[in-house]
Write an enzyme that holds these catalytic residues in place. Structure first.
Site, PDB file in Angstrom:
ATOM      1  N   GLU A  73       0.990  -1.345  -0.110  1.00 15.49           N
ATOM      2  CA  GLU A  73       0.035  -0.153  -0.085  1.00 15.49           C
ATOM      3  C   GLU A  73       0.823   0.715  -0.567  1.00 15.49           C
ATOM      4  OE1 GLU A  73      -2.565   0.533   2.992  1.00 15.49           O
ATOM      5  OE2 GLU A  73      -3.453   1.781   3.296  1.00 15.49           O
ATOM      6  N   ARG A  94       5.356 -13.077   9.268  1.00 12.42           N
ATOM      7  CA  ARG A  94       5.816 -11.808   9.334  1.00 12.42           C
ATOM      8  C   ARG A  94       7.768 -11.610   9.476  1.00 12.42           C
ATOM      9  NH1 ARG A  94       2.167  -7.348   8.427  1.00 12.42           N
ATOM     10  NH2 ARG A  94       3.869  -5.390   9.075  1.00 12.42           N
ATOM     11  N   LYS A 134       3.686   0.735   9.124  1.00 11.16           N
ATOM     12  CA  LYS A 134       4.512   1.794   8.750  1.00 11.16           C
ATOM     13  C   LYS A 134       3.530   3.060   9.449  1.00 11.16           C
ATOM     14  CE  LYS A 134       2.840   0.078   5.072  1.00 11.16           C
ATOM     15  NZ  LYS A 134       2.633  -0.496   3.522  1.00 11.16           N
TER      16      LYS A 134
HETATM   17  P1  ATP Z   1       3.054  -2.486   7.816  1.00  7.44           P
HETATM   18  O1  ATP Z   1       2.021  -3.070   8.543  1.00  7.44           O
HETATM   19  O2  ATP Z   1       4.439  -2.131   8.353  1.00  7.44           O
HETATM   20  O3  ATP Z   1       2.454  -0.722   7.173  1.00  7.44           O
HETATM   21  P2  ATP Z   1       1.722  -3.637   6.188  1.00  7.44           P
HETATM   22  O4  ATP Z   1       1.241  -5.061   6.161  1.00  7.44           O
HETATM   23  O5  ATP Z   1       0.659  -2.981   6.028  1.00  7.44           O
HETATM   24  O6  ATP Z   1       3.078  -2.718   6.212  1.00  7.44           O
HETATM   25  P3  ATP Z   1       1.923  -3.115   3.227  1.00  7.44           P
HETATM   26  O7  ATP Z   1       2.048  -2.192   2.379  1.00  7.44           O
HETATM   27  O8  ATP Z   1       0.491  -3.734   3.121  1.00  7.44           O
HETATM   28  O9  ATP Z   1       2.281  -3.359   4.807  1.00  7.44           O
HETATM   29  O10 ATP Z   1       2.707  -4.832   2.641  1.00  7.44           O
HETATM   30  C1  ATP Z   1       3.153  -5.555   1.273  1.00  7.44           C
HETATM   31  C2  ATP Z   1       3.268  -6.338   0.811  1.00  7.44           C
HETATM   32  O11 ATP Z   1       4.834  -6.941   2.423  1.00  7.44           O
HETATM   33  C3  ATP Z   1       2.291  -7.280   2.204  1.00  7.44           C
HETATM   34  O12 ATP Z   1       2.725  -8.596   1.462  1.00  7.44           O
HETATM   35  C4  ATP Z   1       2.944  -7.698   3.467  1.00  7.44           C
HETATM   36  O13 ATP Z   1       2.607  -8.860   4.064  1.00  7.44           O
HETATM   37  C5  ATP Z   1       4.301  -7.641   3.405  1.00  7.44           C
HETATM   38  N1  ATP Z   1       4.799  -7.101   4.440  1.00  7.44           N
HETATM   39  C6  ATP Z   1       4.371  -5.903   5.586  1.00  7.44           C
HETATM   40  N2  ATP Z   1       5.208  -6.060   6.148  1.00  7.44           N
HETATM   41  C7  ATP Z   1       6.034  -6.696   6.586  1.00  7.44           C
HETATM   42  C8  ATP Z   1       7.482  -8.136   7.713  1.00  7.44           C
HETATM   43  N3  ATP Z   1       7.001  -7.336   8.659  1.00  7.44           N
HETATM   44  N4  ATP Z   1       7.431  -8.956   7.121  1.00  7.44           N
HETATM   45  C9  ATP Z   1       6.679  -9.217   6.014  1.00  7.44           C
HETATM   46  N5  ATP Z   1       6.287  -9.018   5.154  1.00  7.44           N
HETATM   47  C10 ATP Z   1       6.144  -7.644   5.771  1.00  7.44           C
HETATM   48 MG    MG Z   2      -1.140  -1.903   5.762  1.00  2.95          MG
END
Ligand code: ATP
Ligand code: MG
Length: 754
Positions: free
Chosen positions: A31, A258, A268
């Protein structure tokens, strides 16, 4: 692939074998509401890595369904991150917002099938009707609306005829489902705001659970890999695709753990708070776990990918020790970067019996690194040394300069202290010293024994530089928020002094400042007038000591090793000192390696007991023991290791006789570590033998040169740094099997032919 297959690759392989899919198509779907962090790097390395390993494709898709938080600057940061890590997405960058019309059409189909309805209860009521984990929910009275009424309302929602929250579109699934997510989940909601790409076209926006599976389907994704928190969403994922009865093949979702790292935050939202609150200097602050931050700090993409490989892919969440990431960058830079001298906290030494000036030959690389190059270090009567390399009241075990104890200036002479000059407040402003003319490094006939060598620069020739020292952003292992920030995470030194070659000769952008750590020429603020260097990482884990209590679980020997702090060293006991002397003098190990071995009983006994008996290649054996074996012995006892010291000796011997490169040796080690196989067998069965035959290498070099005319031109016009590019390309083309020294030689020859 030398590594054991992870569970995702096993799934992918089976799906290819069974013919479920002809080609693997993965996607990385962030995102665009913040800069990507190292958790995203893990996801990138999994998605793009799997696509690469199985000759498939991987899309980069901006999951931009939340109009209020998204921004093009985040899109750019995401693109940069993927590119910097060395991956290429298939086709253009994709956007969920590009599919808004298609998604809307799918929603209408669901309505027509009687599988979706417009609900108009208040948020509160909706929550109440949803029930609890132990209690079934109830459907709202609006669920009985006719298909026609739903279609009409949904269209009016789209046109913007309602206020936010007045209506939503919901899937009609099961209000009693055990999985709460299946209790008629929302598919669309009204948001009367503009979207950063779609503009004012839409007053409704699809929810993740509706948009994600369908975007995957539209793009022909086969494996939709996401993190564990989406486990309960998988049922909706399947429900939407199945209910729409879409033409196969369709994608399936799989979840992995994760990445979490201690001493850092990784969401984020929390990162945004740090950036917007001014607790750090922007998204690329070198203390942040963002890719942009690591990049600016000087981390290499290779080190981050190695880290992602090492932590593996698991099905259970855990917290990785940040020490492991630091280990990866140190390990990567150790074999790559020149060693230079920079004095961070200078005190002047005047060598009273020295007149004139000379240039001292100093190699950029220690003997055990397969790179060559040297510079001339100007030496003169006045030099700077590190303030804490002199002590008037030395603690026990202090090996550096004292009023009684001489010390060697690395690559140069031994000096002794004659007099200490202080200012009115008692601070040392100058040390008057004498040197021993017959003690020059390499031709020392002085017979004087010193216990250590220190770094120095010549006052008249050194350049003043700024050095930015970074430490962990958070002081606690599991930080909650800003209250846990480490107040000392950034220290700026304005008046460090560096030897001139670093500035004028520019042998690299990354350096090891001897005895200080690894540093990077600040990519944004550096100028010739005001050179600035970022500290990437220290030479040793300097947190071991401070957090001994927190790390009580670790073995004693590892603990002992951790007491070596950058520069400052706890005294060795007699036995350790004897080992150290033998290692450096007889076996010619470099002092860093000797130090590590001598202080760690487990390591030295592994090294001594058998490894040494077997072969006569102590330097290579010691390197493998202090790097690879040490990592394993952090978690295991010697008896638990799958491999024998003898096998490590065999591995080292093969590096020694150039059968394999050190890089391949690491790969072989990983396999030995998992299977206990003999290194010879591994190398033979995988065809890993190093290619040293110039007749084989020359045509590959010629090919690379032909394919890169621009870089050839730049090289010939004087950009000698591109040598590394060409050598790297050849190594890549041979999957690391070509002998780097031979490649280097041929590349130089060919480039200079033109
Ligand atoms: P955050 O919680 O840090 O905002 P998010 O999951 O909302 O992260 P996205 O931009 O939606 O972030 O994630 C893009 C991809 O990266 C998704 O497939 C998510 O599962 C993966 N991802 C995000 N954070 C991690 C992490 N800490 N370890 C592994 N994969 C991750
Ligand atoms: Mg997210």
């Amino acid at each position: 692939m030398s590594k054991k297959k992870d569970f995702l690759r096993t799934i992918v392989e089976n799906d290819l074998k069974s013919g479920k899919y002809k080609e693997i198509v993965a996607r990385f779907p962030p995102e665009p509401n913040g800069f990507p962090h190292i958790g995203h790097a893990k996801s990138i390395s999994i998605n793009f890595g799997i696509a690469r390993d199985y000759n498939g494709r991987c899309n980069l898709r901006m999951d931009d369904t939340n109009p209020t938080k998204e921004d093009t600057k985040y899109v750019e940061a995401l693109e940069d991150a993927v590119r910097w890590l060395g991956f290429t997405w298939d086709g253009n960058v994709r956007y969920t917002s590009d599919y808004f019309s298609q998604l809307y059409a799918y929603a209408i189909e669901l309505i027509k099938k009687g599988k979706a309805y417009v609900d108009s209860v208040s948020e509160d009521e909706m929550r109440q009707l949803r029930g609890t984990v132990t209690e079934a929910g109830k459907r709202s009275k609006y669920a009985n609306r006719s298909v026609e009424e739903n279609l009409e309302l949904f269209e009016r929602m789209k046109k913007g005829e309602f206020q936010d929250g007045e209506h939503v579109l919901r899937a009609k699934i099961d209000m009693a489902a055990a999985n709460m997510k299946m209790r008629d989940p929302l598919l669309y909601r009204i948001r009367n705001v503009a979207h950063f790409r779609a503009g004012d076209a839409w007053a409704i926006y699809p929810m993740y659970d509706f948009a994600h599976c369908l975007s995957d389907y539209i793009e022909g994704i086969t494996h939709s890999l996401c993190t564990l928190e989406f486990e309960n969403n998988r049922e909706i994922y399947d429900w939407v695709l199945d209910t729409l009865e879409l033409k196969p093949p369709r994608p399936y979702q799989y979840e992995f753990a994760r990445l979490n790292i201690n001493y850092t935050v990784m969401s984020k939202r929390k990162l945004l708070e740090l950036v917007e609150g001014g607790y750090v200097n922007g998204w690329d602050d070198p203390r942040l776990p963002t890719i942009a931050g690591y990049r600016r700090r000087g981390y290499t993409p290779e080190s981050i990918l190695t880290f992602c490989d090492q932590i593996g892919i698991a099905k259970a969440n855990s917290v990785v020790d940040v020490v492991q990431l630091e280990f990866c960058i140190r390990d990567d830079l150790n074999t790559k970067v020149p060693r230079v001298m920079c004095v961070l906290d200078p005190v002047k030494v005047t060598i009273e019996n020295y007149e004139g000036k000379e240039e001292i030959d100093a190699s950029y690389y220690p003997a055990d690194i397969a790179k060559e190059g040297s510079r001339k270090m100007p030496f003169s009567k006045e030099i700077y040394i590190e303030r804490d390399d002199f002590s008037e009241n030395p603690p026990k075990g202090y090996f550096r300069l004292t009023p009684e104890q001489p010390v060697r200036l690395k690559y140069a002479y031994i000096i002794k202290c004659k007099e200490v000059v202080k200012d009115d407040s008692g601070n040392i402003v100058e040390i008057k010293a004498e040197y021993y003319p017959d003690s020059k490094s390499g031709e020392d006939r002085s017979g004087i024994k010193v216990k250590s060598a220190i770094h120095w620069v010549s006052v008249a020739d050194a350049k003043q530089v700024e050095v930015r020292l970074y430490d962990r952003l958070f002081k606690s292992e599991a930080p909650e928020g800003i209250e846990d920030l480490n107040p000392d995470s950034l220290k700026i030194i304005k008046n460090a002094f560096i030897e001139p070659a670093v500035i004028t000769e520019r042998p690299d952008e990354r350096f090891q400042f001897e005895r200080q750590g690894y540093f990077y020429a600040e990519p944004q603020d550096y100028s010739d007038e005001k050179p600035i260097f970022n500290k990437i990482v220290g030479l040793k884990d300097s947190w071991g000591k401070k957090t001994t209590k927190e790390r009580r679980g670790r073995s004693k020997t590892t603990e002992a090793k951790k007491v070596q702090i950058d520069g400052e060293v706890a005294p060795m006991n007699e036995a350790q000192q004897a080992l150290f002397d033998r290692y450096t003098q007889e076996l010619k190990l470099n002092s860093e390696v000797a130090n590590t071995l001598a202080r760690d009983e487990k390591l030295s006994s592994f090294f001594e007991e058998e490894a040494l008996k077997e072969h006569s290649t102590p330097v290579n054996i010691a390197n493998i023991v202090t790097n690879e074996v040490a990592r394993e012995l952090k978690q295991k006892e010697i008896a638990e290791l799958k491999f024998q010291p003898k096998q490590i000796a065999q591995l080292a011997a093969m590096i020694d006789d150039a059968t394999i490169s050190t890089k391949i040796a690491k790969e072989v080690f990983e396999t030995m570590n998992e299977s206990g196989e003999d290194p010879k067998e591994i190398i033979e069965s995988r065809g890993l033998v190093q290619i040293s035959d110039p007749a084989v290498i020359a045509p590959i070099v010629a090919d690379i040169i032909e394919k890169n005319p621009d870089n050839v031109e730049k090289f010939r016009a004087g950009n000698k740094k591109l040598l590394g590019f060409f050598v790297g390309q050849v190594l890549k083309a041979t999957q690391g099997k070509a002998n780097p020294q031979v490649v280097n030689k041929i590349v130089v020859e060919k480039l200079n032919e033109g």
